[in-house]
Scaffold this motif. Structure first.
Motif, PDB file in Angstrom:
ATOM      1  N   GLY A 129       0.810  -1.205   0.000  1.00  0.00           N
ATOM      2  CA  GLY A 129       0.000   0.000   0.000  1.00  0.00           C
ATOM      3  C   GLY A 129       0.846   1.258   0.000  1.00  0.00           C
ATOM      4  N   ALA A 130       1.953   1.223   0.760  1.00  0.00           N
ATOM      5  CA  ALA A 130       2.856   2.374   0.784  1.00  0.00           C
ATOM      6  C   ALA A 130       3.537   2.559  -0.559  1.00  0.00           C
ATOM      7  N   GLU A 131       3.993   1.456  -1.152  1.00  0.00           N
ATOM      8  CA  GLU A 131       4.710   1.543  -2.426  1.00  0.00           C
ATOM      9  C   GLU A 131       3.804   1.990  -3.566  1.00  0.00           C
ATOM     10  N   ASN A 132       2.516   1.666  -3.470  1.00  0.00           N
ATOM     11  CA  ASN A 132       1.568   2.044  -4.521  1.00  0.00           C
ATOM     12  C   ASN A 132       0.818   3.337  -4.206  1.00  0.00           C
ATOM     13  N   GLY A 133       1.090   3.932  -3.063  1.00  0.00           N
ATOM     14  CA  GLY A 133       0.449   5.187  -2.703  1.00  0.00           C
ATOM     15  C   GLY A 133      -1.024   5.080  -2.424  1.00  0.00           C
ATOM     16  N   VAL A 134      -1.463   3.932  -1.863  1.00  0.00           N
ATOM     17  CA  VAL A 134      -2.896   3.711  -1.651  1.00  0.00           C
ATOM     18  C   VAL A 134      -3.183   3.309  -0.195  1.00  0.00           C
ATOM     19  N   LEU A 135      -2.496   3.922   0.734  1.00  0.00           N
ATOM     20  CA  LEU A 135      -2.702   3.600   2.139  1.00  0.00           C
ATOM     21  C   LEU A 135      -4.048   4.131   2.642  1.00  0.00           C
ATOM     22  N   THR A 136      -4.549   3.489   3.698  1.00  0.00           N
ATOM     23  CA  THR A 136      -5.676   4.014   4.465  1.00  0.00           C
ATOM     24  C   THR A 136      -5.102   4.684   5.701  1.00  0.00           C
ATOM     25  N   VAL A 137      -5.502   5.924   5.961  1.00  0.00           N
ATOM     26  CA  VAL A 137      -4.944   6.692   7.075  1.00  0.00           C
ATOM     27  C   VAL A 137      -6.063   7.054   8.042  1.00  0.00           C
ATOM     28  N   MET A 138      -5.922   6.599   9.282  1.00  0.00           N
ATOM     29  CA  MET A 138      -6.900   6.827  10.341  1.00  0.00           C
ATOM     30  C   MET A 138      -6.368   7.926  11.248  1.00  0.00           C
ATOM     31  N   VAL A 139      -7.103   9.022  11.399  1.00  0.00           N
ATOM     32  CA  VAL A 139      -6.539  10.220  12.014  1.00  0.00           C
ATOM     33  C   VAL A 139      -7.303  10.636  13.262  1.00  0.00           C
ATOM     34  N   GLY A 140      -6.537  11.041  14.275  1.00  0.00           N
ATOM     35  CA  GLY A 140      -7.097  11.650  15.469  1.00  0.00           C
ATOM     36  C   GLY A 140      -6.497  13.024  15.668  1.00  0.00           C
ATOM     37  N   GLY A 141      -7.316  13.982  16.118  1.00  0.00           N
ATOM     38  CA  GLY A 141      -6.809  15.331  16.352  1.00  0.00           C
ATOM     39  C   GLY A 141      -7.856  16.384  16.079  1.00  0.00           C
ATOM     40  N   ASP A 142      -7.420  17.624  15.976  1.00  0.00           N
ATOM     41  CA  ASP A 142      -8.318  18.754  15.759  1.00  0.00           C
ATOM     42  C   ASP A 142      -8.627  18.924  14.275  1.00  0.00           C
ATOM     43  N   LYS A 143      -9.859  19.246  13.960  1.00  0.00           N
ATOM     44  CA  LYS A 143     -10.276  19.347  12.557  1.00  0.00           C
ATOM     45  C   LYS A 143      -9.517  20.437  11.799  1.00  0.00           C
ATOM     46  N   ALA A 144      -9.270  21.559  12.441  1.00  0.00           N
ATOM     47  CA  ALA A 144      -8.570  22.647  11.755  1.00  0.00           C
ATOM     48  C   ALA A 144      -7.166  22.217  11.334  1.00  0.00           C
ATOM     49  N   ILE A 145      -6.505  21.450  12.182  1.00  0.00           N
ATOM     50  CA  ILE A 145      -5.162  20.950  11.860  1.00  0.00           C
ATOM     51  C   ILE A 145      -5.255  19.888  10.770  1.00  0.00           C
ATOM     52  N   PHE A 146      -6.250  19.018  10.890  1.00  0.00           N
ATOM     53  CA  PHE A 146      -6.451  17.977   9.880  1.00  0.00           C
ATOM     54  C   PHE A 146      -6.679  18.587   8.503  1.00  0.00           C
ATOM     55  N   ASP A 147      -7.503  19.621   8.441  1.00  0.00           N
ATOM     56  CA  ASP A 147      -7.809  20.246   7.154  1.00  0.00           C
ATOM     57  C   ASP A 147      -6.555  20.798   6.487  1.00  0.00           C
ATOM     58  N   LYS A 148      -5.620  21.298   7.273  1.00  0.00           N
ATOM     59  CA  LYS A 148      -4.378  21.826   6.720  1.00  0.00           C
ATOM     60  C   LYS A 148      -3.450  20.716   6.234  1.00  0.00           C
ATOM     61  N   ALA A 149      -3.423  19.593   6.954  1.00  0.00           N
ATOM     62  CA  ALA A 149      -2.477  18.519   6.641  1.00  0.00           C
ATOM     63  C   ALA A 149      -3.015  17.515   5.627  1.00  0.00           C
ATOM     64  N   GLU A 150      -4.327  17.443   5.473  1.00  0.00           N
ATOM     65  CA  GLU A 150      -4.922  16.403   4.627  1.00  0.00           C
ATOM     66  C   GLU A 150      -4.387  16.385   3.200  1.00  0.00           C
ATOM     67  N   PRO A 151      -4.229  17.527   2.516  1.00  0.00           N
ATOM     68  CA  PRO A 151      -3.727  17.455   1.140  1.00  0.00           C
ATOM     69  C   PRO A 151      -2.374  16.775   1.021  1.00  0.00           C
ATOM     70  N   ALA A 152      -1.486  17.004   1.979  1.00  0.00           N
ATOM     71  CA  ALA A 152      -0.173  16.348   1.946  1.00  0.00           C
ATOM     72  C   ALA A 152      -0.309  14.855   2.210  1.00  0.00           C
ATOM     73  N   ILE A 153      -1.151  14.487   3.175  1.00  0.00           N
ATOM     74  CA  ILE A 153      -1.352  13.073   3.485  1.00  0.00           C
ATOM     75  C   ILE A 153      -1.931  12.334   2.285  1.00  0.00           C
ATOM     76  N   GLN A 154      -2.790  13.011   1.530  1.00  0.00           N
ATOM     77  CA  GLN A 154      -3.404  12.396   0.353  1.00  0.00           C
ATOM     78  C   GLN A 154      -2.362  11.977  -0.684  1.00  0.00           C
ATOM     79  N   SER A 155      -1.142  12.495  -0.591  1.00  0.00           N
ATOM     80  CA  SER A 155      -0.100  12.155  -1.557  1.00  0.00           C
ATOM     81  C   SER A 155       0.167  10.652  -1.618  1.00  0.00           C
ATOM     82  N   PHE A 156       0.016   9.962  -0.487  1.00  0.00           N
ATOM     83  CA  PHE A 156       0.328   8.534  -0.443  1.00  0.00           C
ATOM     84  C   PHE A 156      -0.860   7.696   0.039  1.00  0.00           C
TER      85      PHE A 156
END
Length: 289
Positions: A129-156
């Motif tokens: 999944g990592a090598e093909n860029g198709v991981l599932t990412v389960m996230v905990g934290g504040d929504k405002a922080i998540f919204d900022k980081a999500e585009p980068a996380i979507q890279s893989f």
């Protein structure tokens, strides 16, 4: 200017994950304890490397971590040359390590005192999944922080979802591993039964995989299991680490995980057979010994 990110930990998961960030145009600086691996990554992706986690993180907008366990996380966050003291205010720390929910909440609180956002973001999908860029990412934290980081996380990633407050990503990963443990043991027992019954197990799987018995494990692991091929995939040692975290959390919240505890002991048997680095599907080998 491209957004600056740091990636700490270039193991079988982190190496390709950092690579996808570079492919998406991020300015990536990497750190790895084995310097030669960081040098190899830089040659492959034309990125930058640092000699300490602190140096990698000092000018990054987002710092990604993918290390080993709770102690490794604490060391790279708080230890000598740790990232927290060098990160700039308003930056974000994203931890992809599978660790306890308690240590994630601890790091979240420590980061908040420095005006740094923190997300616990364990992944599922394994090395492939990592090598093909198709991981599932389960996230905990504040929504405002998540919204900022999500585009980068979507890279893989193929799927990224915020599941609640700090620690929720780790709790979701525990659920993920609990499910996998039961499914793999069921598949191992079914193949063991079929072999002893003299059936053509490949033919049977071709049929039952079209119905309610279908699973990712069945689709992706039955063939290697029948061929006794286990030198690949998610290692038994890692699975036992993850199940220990889940079982400890279950004792804390009052959950009964009888099947999970049993399968964990079956993995202990596989370790005694020398299968520490075998794929988790090696539960079948235990039944065949």
């Amino acid at each position: 200017m491209p957004q600056k990110v740091a990636f700490i930990g270039l193991g079988v998961m982190g190496y390709p994950m950092a690579g996808y960030l570079a492919k998406q145009g991020y300015d990536v600086c990497v750190y790895n304890r084995t310097t030669s691996k960081a040098e190899k990554w830089c040659e492959q992706y034309s990125g930058r490397m640092a000699l300490t986690p602190a140096l990698a993180a000092q000018d990054a907008d987002i710092v990604f971590l993918c290390v080993g366990n709770d102690d490794d996380l604490r060391q790279v966050v708080y230890g000598e040359n740790g990232v927290l003291d060098s990160m700039q205010q308003g930056s974000i720390l994203v931890d992809h390590t599978t660790v306890s929910a308690s240590v994630s909440r601890e790091v979240y609180a420590a980061a908040k005192t420095k005006n740094i956002g923190f997300l616990d973001a364990p992944v599922s999908g394994g090395q492939a999944g990592a090598e093909n860029g198709v991981l599932t990412v389960m996230v905990g934290g504040d929504k405002a922080i998540f919204d900022k980081a999500e585009p980068a996380i979507q890279s893989f990633a193929r799927c990224v979802k915020l599941l609640g407050a700090s620690g929720s990503g780790q709790l979701a990963k525990m659920m993920n591993q609990i499910c996998i443990a039961g499914v793999v043991q069921g598949l191992a027992e079914a193949l063991h039964f079929g072999q002893n019954a003299g059936l053509d197990c490949e033919a049977v799987i071709d049929v039952i995989s079209q119905g309610a018995a279908q699973s990712w494990q069945m689709q992706n692991r039955y063939q290697t299991m029948l061929n006794n091929q286990y030198e690949h995939g998610f290692a038994v040692d890692w699975m036992r680490k993850d199940l220990a975290i889940a079982l400890d959390e279950a004792r804390r919240n009052g959950s009964t995980l009888a099947l999970t505890a049993l399968v964990d002991q079956y993995y202990a048997d596989v370790q005694k057979m020398g299968g520490n680095r075998w794929d988790t599907s090696s539960l079948l080998a235990r039944l065949q010994k």
